[in-house]
Design an enzyme around this catalytic site. Structure first.
Site, PDB file in Angstrom:
ATOM      1  N   HIS A  36     -15.042  14.239  19.460  1.00 31.05           N
ATOM      2  CA  HIS A  36     -15.372  13.737  20.722  1.00 31.05           C
ATOM      3  C   HIS A  36     -14.477  13.797  21.911  1.00 31.05           C
ATOM      4  O   HIS A  36     -13.217  14.157  21.912  1.00 31.05           O
ATOM      5  CB  HIS A  36     -14.883  12.257  20.777  1.00 31.05           C
ATOM      6  CG  HIS A  36     -15.873  11.066  21.560  1.00 31.05           C
ATOM      7  ND1 HIS A  36     -15.166  10.892  22.833  1.00 31.05           N
ATOM      8  CD2 HIS A  36     -17.159  10.499  21.756  1.00 31.05           C
ATOM      9  CE1 HIS A  36     -16.036  10.344  23.676  1.00 31.05           C
ATOM     10  NE2 HIS A  36     -17.325   9.853  23.098  1.00 31.05           N
ATOM     11  N   GLU A  40     -12.954  12.278  24.009  1.00 33.02           N
ATOM     12  CA  GLU A  40     -11.611  11.402  24.153  1.00 33.02           C
ATOM     13  C   GLU A  40     -10.698  11.923  23.228  1.00 33.02           C
ATOM     14  O   GLU A  40      -9.531  11.856  23.646  1.00 33.02           O
ATOM     15  CB  GLU A  40     -12.028   9.932  24.167  1.00 33.02           C
ATOM     16  CG  GLU A  40     -12.910   9.432  25.199  1.00 33.02           C
ATOM     17  CD  GLU A  40     -13.628   8.275  24.883  1.00 33.02           C
ATOM     18  OE1 GLU A  40     -13.647   7.728  23.873  1.00 33.02           O
ATOM     19  OE2 GLU A  40     -14.912   8.148  25.739  1.00 33.02           O
ATOM     20  N   GLY A  70     -18.989   7.175  30.308  1.00 30.37           N
ATOM     21  CA  GLY A  70     -18.367   5.654  30.796  1.00 30.37           C
ATOM     22  C   GLY A  70     -18.393   5.768  32.234  1.00 30.37           C
ATOM     23  O   GLY A  70     -17.768   4.876  32.820  1.00 30.37           O
ATOM     24  N   ASN A  94     -21.468   4.560  19.232  1.00 36.30           N
ATOM     25  CA  ASN A  94     -20.018   4.710  19.180  1.00 36.30           C
ATOM     26  C   ASN A  94     -19.100   3.597  19.919  1.00 36.30           C
ATOM     27  O   ASN A  94     -19.308   3.539  21.208  1.00 36.30           O
ATOM     28  CB  ASN A  94     -19.734   6.121  19.736  1.00 36.30           C
ATOM     29  CG  ASN A  94     -18.376   6.539  19.936  1.00 36.30           C
ATOM     30  OD1 ASN A  94     -17.278   5.564  19.227  1.00 36.30           O
ATOM     31  ND2 ASN A  94     -17.745   7.393  20.538  1.00 36.30           N
ATOM     32  N   TRP A  95     -18.845   2.834  18.966  1.00 35.71           N
ATOM     33  CA  TRP A  95     -18.299   1.550  19.630  1.00 35.71           C
ATOM     34  C   TRP A  95     -16.793   1.651  19.928  1.00 35.71           C
ATOM     35  O   TRP A  95     -16.354   1.011  20.608  1.00 35.71           O
ATOM     36  CB  TRP A  95     -18.268   0.261  18.481  1.00 35.71           C
ATOM     37  CG  TRP A  95     -19.679  -0.301  17.869  1.00 35.71           C
ATOM     38  CD1 TRP A  95     -20.761   0.242  18.720  1.00 35.71           C
ATOM     39  CD2 TRP A  95     -19.986  -1.085  16.891  1.00 35.71           C
ATOM     40  NE1 TRP A  95     -21.794  -0.298  18.134  1.00 35.71           N
ATOM     41  CE2 TRP A  95     -21.246  -0.968  16.990  1.00 35.71           C
ATOM     42  CE3 TRP A  95     -19.115  -1.449  15.942  1.00 35.71           C
ATOM     43  CZ2 TRP A  95     -21.948  -1.872  16.094  1.00 35.71           C
ATOM     44  CZ3 TRP A  95     -19.951  -2.405  15.127  1.00 35.71           C
ATOM     45  CH2 TRP A  95     -21.240  -2.460  14.979  1.00 35.71           C
ATOM     46  N   LYS A  96     -16.169   3.132  19.939  1.00 38.41           N
ATOM     47  CA  LYS A  96     -14.983   3.129  20.399  1.00 38.41           C
ATOM     48  C   LYS A  96     -13.869   2.222  20.164  1.00 38.41           C
ATOM     49  O   LYS A  96     -14.245   1.625  18.859  1.00 38.41           O
ATOM     50  CB  LYS A  96     -15.194   3.458  21.813  1.00 38.41           C
ATOM     51  CG  LYS A  96     -16.166   4.438  22.341  1.00 38.41           C
ATOM     52  CD  LYS A  96     -15.973   5.024  23.595  1.00 38.41           C
ATOM     53  CE  LYS A  96     -17.065   5.951  23.884  1.00 38.41           C
ATOM     54  NZ  LYS A  96     -17.171   6.764  25.203  1.00 38.41           N
ATOM     55  N   SER A 127     -23.269   7.660  29.434  1.00 37.28           N
ATOM     56  CA  SER A 127     -23.891   6.672  30.270  1.00 37.28           C
ATOM     57  C   SER A 127     -25.639   6.580  29.771  1.00 37.28           C
ATOM     58  O   SER A 127     -26.497   6.296  30.792  1.00 37.28           O
ATOM     59  CB  SER A 127     -23.835   6.864  31.729  1.00 37.28           C
ATOM     60  OG  SER A 127     -22.698   6.874  32.040  1.00 37.28           O
ATOM     61  N   GLY A 146     -22.270   4.833  24.107  1.00 37.46           N
ATOM     62  CA  GLY A 146     -20.905   4.075  24.102  1.00 37.46           C
ATOM     63  C   GLY A 146     -21.080   2.672  24.395  1.00 37.46           C
ATOM     64  O   GLY A 146     -21.450   1.868  23.875  1.00 37.46           O
ATOM     65  N   GLY A 147     -20.921   2.623  25.817  1.00 35.17           N
ATOM     66  CA  GLY A 147     -20.982   1.146  26.392  1.00 35.17           C
ATOM     67  C   GLY A 147     -22.259   0.382  26.002  1.00 35.17           C
ATOM     68  O   GLY A 147     -21.990  -0.723  25.755  1.00 35.17           O
ATOM     69  N   GLU A 172     -22.338  15.813  25.301  1.00 34.19           N
ATOM     70  CA  GLU A 172     -21.890  14.623  25.988  1.00 34.19           C
ATOM     71  C   GLU A 172     -21.065  15.244  27.320  1.00 34.19           C
ATOM     72  O   GLU A 172     -19.810  15.627  27.180  1.00 34.19           O
ATOM     73  CB  GLU A 172     -20.810  13.834  25.119  1.00 34.19           C
ATOM     74  CG  GLU A 172     -21.477  13.209  23.999  1.00 34.19           C
ATOM     75  CD  GLU A 172     -20.733  11.911  23.633  1.00 34.19           C
ATOM     76  OE1 GLU A 172     -21.657  10.790  23.626  1.00 34.19           O
ATOM     77  OE2 GLU A 172     -19.593  11.796  23.295  1.00 34.19           O
TER      78      GLU A 172
HETATM   79  P1  13P Z   1     -20.922   5.876  27.204  1.00 33.62           P
HETATM   80  O1  13P Z   1     -22.239   5.590  26.901  1.00 33.62           O
HETATM   81  O2  13P Z   1     -20.168   4.844  27.378  1.00 33.62           O
HETATM   82  O3  13P Z   1     -20.928   6.664  28.549  1.00 33.62           O
HETATM   83  O4  13P Z   1     -20.273   6.746  26.400  1.00 33.62           O
HETATM   84  C1  13P Z   1     -21.004   7.800  25.724  1.00 33.62           C
HETATM   85  C2  13P Z   1     -19.914   8.544  24.424  1.00 33.62           C
HETATM   86  O5  13P Z   1     -18.989   8.521  24.912  1.00 33.62           O
HETATM   87  C3  13P Z   1     -20.299   8.238  23.185  1.00 33.62           C
HETATM   88  O6  13P Z   1     -19.614   8.849  22.038  1.00 33.62           O
END
Ligand code: 13P
Length: 250
Positions: free
Chosen positions: A94, A96, A172, A9-11, A211, A232-233, A166
Site C-alpha cells: 500500500h 501508505e 483519501g 481497507n479500514w486502515k 476515493s 478506504g474512507g 491506487e
Molecule cells: P480512500 O478510499 O479513502 O481514498 O482510500 C483508498 C485506499 O487507500 C484503499 O487502500
C-alpha cells in the site's frame, strides 16, 4: 469471466464498538453484493470480525504482513498467524506503507512471496504520485512497481493474487481518477502482464482504489479492465460500502 471484488481497507480506524457495528451492518446487507466482499480490519480486531463473519460469504484480509514466519521480529505479524485467525487475503505494498514505513520495492516483493508461500493471497498495490502523473511517467512507475514481483515471483504467481491500482493523489483526497483515466492504466497493467502470460492476465483481477464512493462506483466498476475496488474512507460506513458492493456491472 473475472469475479469482481470489493475490499474494504479500514486502515488504522475504529474501536471494538464501532467495528462490531460496522461488520454487523455489512453482514446484514452483503447478500445483495455483485462481488466477492473482503474486509481488512486492523490486526487486533481480526478475530472479533472473524467471529461475526463466520459462515457468511464475507472474506477476511489483513493490511500488512511480515515476510518472516516467526521469531525475533518485535511488533510484526506473520503469515501463519494471519492464516490461523482466518485471513485469506493480505494487502501488500500500500502506498501508505511505501511512503510512511519505508517499504521499498524489494520489501514489497519479499512480503508478496511470503504471503503466497503461506497459502494466502496478496492484494498488491501500485500507483503513481501526482508529481509522477504530471511528469507523464505513470506507466513507467506502475511498470517498475510490478516488475518487483514479476522478476522475483514471476507472472504465474498472479494466478493467486489480486492487483490494486491506487493513484496516490486519489487516496483519501476526494479526487477520484476519472473512469477513463483509471481504465487506461488498468488496460496498460493487463497488457504488460499479457506479454508474459496472456491467460494469467485475462484472469487477473485489477481493483481500483482512491476515493471510490457510492456516487462514482458504478461508472468505475463498469470499465472493462476494472474488476472492483479497494475502498478506504467509504468502507467505514456500512451503507456506503454496501452501495459500492452492489454498484455497476463489476
Ligand atoms: P480512500 O478510499 O479513502 O481514498 O482510500 C483508498 C485506499 O487507500 C484503499 O487502500
Amino acid at each position: 469471466m473475472r469475479q469482481p471484488m470489493v475490499a474494504g481497507n479500514w486502515k488504522m480506524n475504529g474501536s471494538s464498538d464501532s467495528i462490531k457495528e460496522l461488520i454487523t451492518g455489512i453482514k446484514a446487507g452483503v447478500g445483495e453484493a455483485n462481488a466477492e466482499v473482503v474486509v481488512c480490519p486492523p490486526f487486533v480486531y481480526i478475530p472479533m470480525v472473524a467471529e461475526v463473519v463466520a459462515g457468511t460469504a464475507i472474506k477476511l484480509g489483513a493490511q500488512n504482513m511480515c515476510a518472516q514466519d516467526a521469531g525475533a521480529h518485535t511488533g510484526e505479524v506473520s503469515g501463519p498467524m494471519l492464516k490461523d485467525v482466518g485471513c485469506e487475503y493480505v494487502i501488500i505494498g500500500h502506498s501508505e506503507r511505501r511512503a510512511m514505513y519505508g517499504e521499498t520495492d524489494e520489501v514489497t516483493a519479499d512480503k508478496y512471496s511470503a504471503v503466497l508461500k503461506n497459502g494466502l493471497k496478496p492484494i498488491f498495490c501500485i500507483g503513481e504520485t501526482l508529481e509522477e502523473r504530471e511528469q507523464g511517467i505513470t506507466e513507467q512507475v506502475v511498470a517498475h512497481q510490478l516488475d518487483a514481483i514479476l522478476k522475483t515471483a514471476g507472472a504465474a504467481s498472479l494466478a493467486n493474487a489480486v492487483l490494486a491500482y491506487e493513484p496516490v493523489w486519489a487516496i483519501g483526497t476526494g479526487k477520484t481518477a476519472s473512469p477513463e483515466q483509471a481504465q487506461e492504466v488498468h488496460a496498460f497493467i493487463r497488457s504488460k502482464i499479457a506479454k508474459e502470460d496472456a491467460v494469467i492476465a485475462e484472469g487477473l483481477r485489477i481493483l481500483y482504489g482512491g476515493s471510490m464512493n457510492p456516487a462514482n462506483a458504478a461508472e468505475l466498476r463498469s470499465q472493462s479492465d476494472i474488476d472492483g475496488g479497494l475502498i478506504g474512507g467509504a468502507s467505514l460506513k456500512a451503507d456506503d460500502f454496501l452501495a459500492i458492493c452492489v454498484a455497476g456491472q463489476g
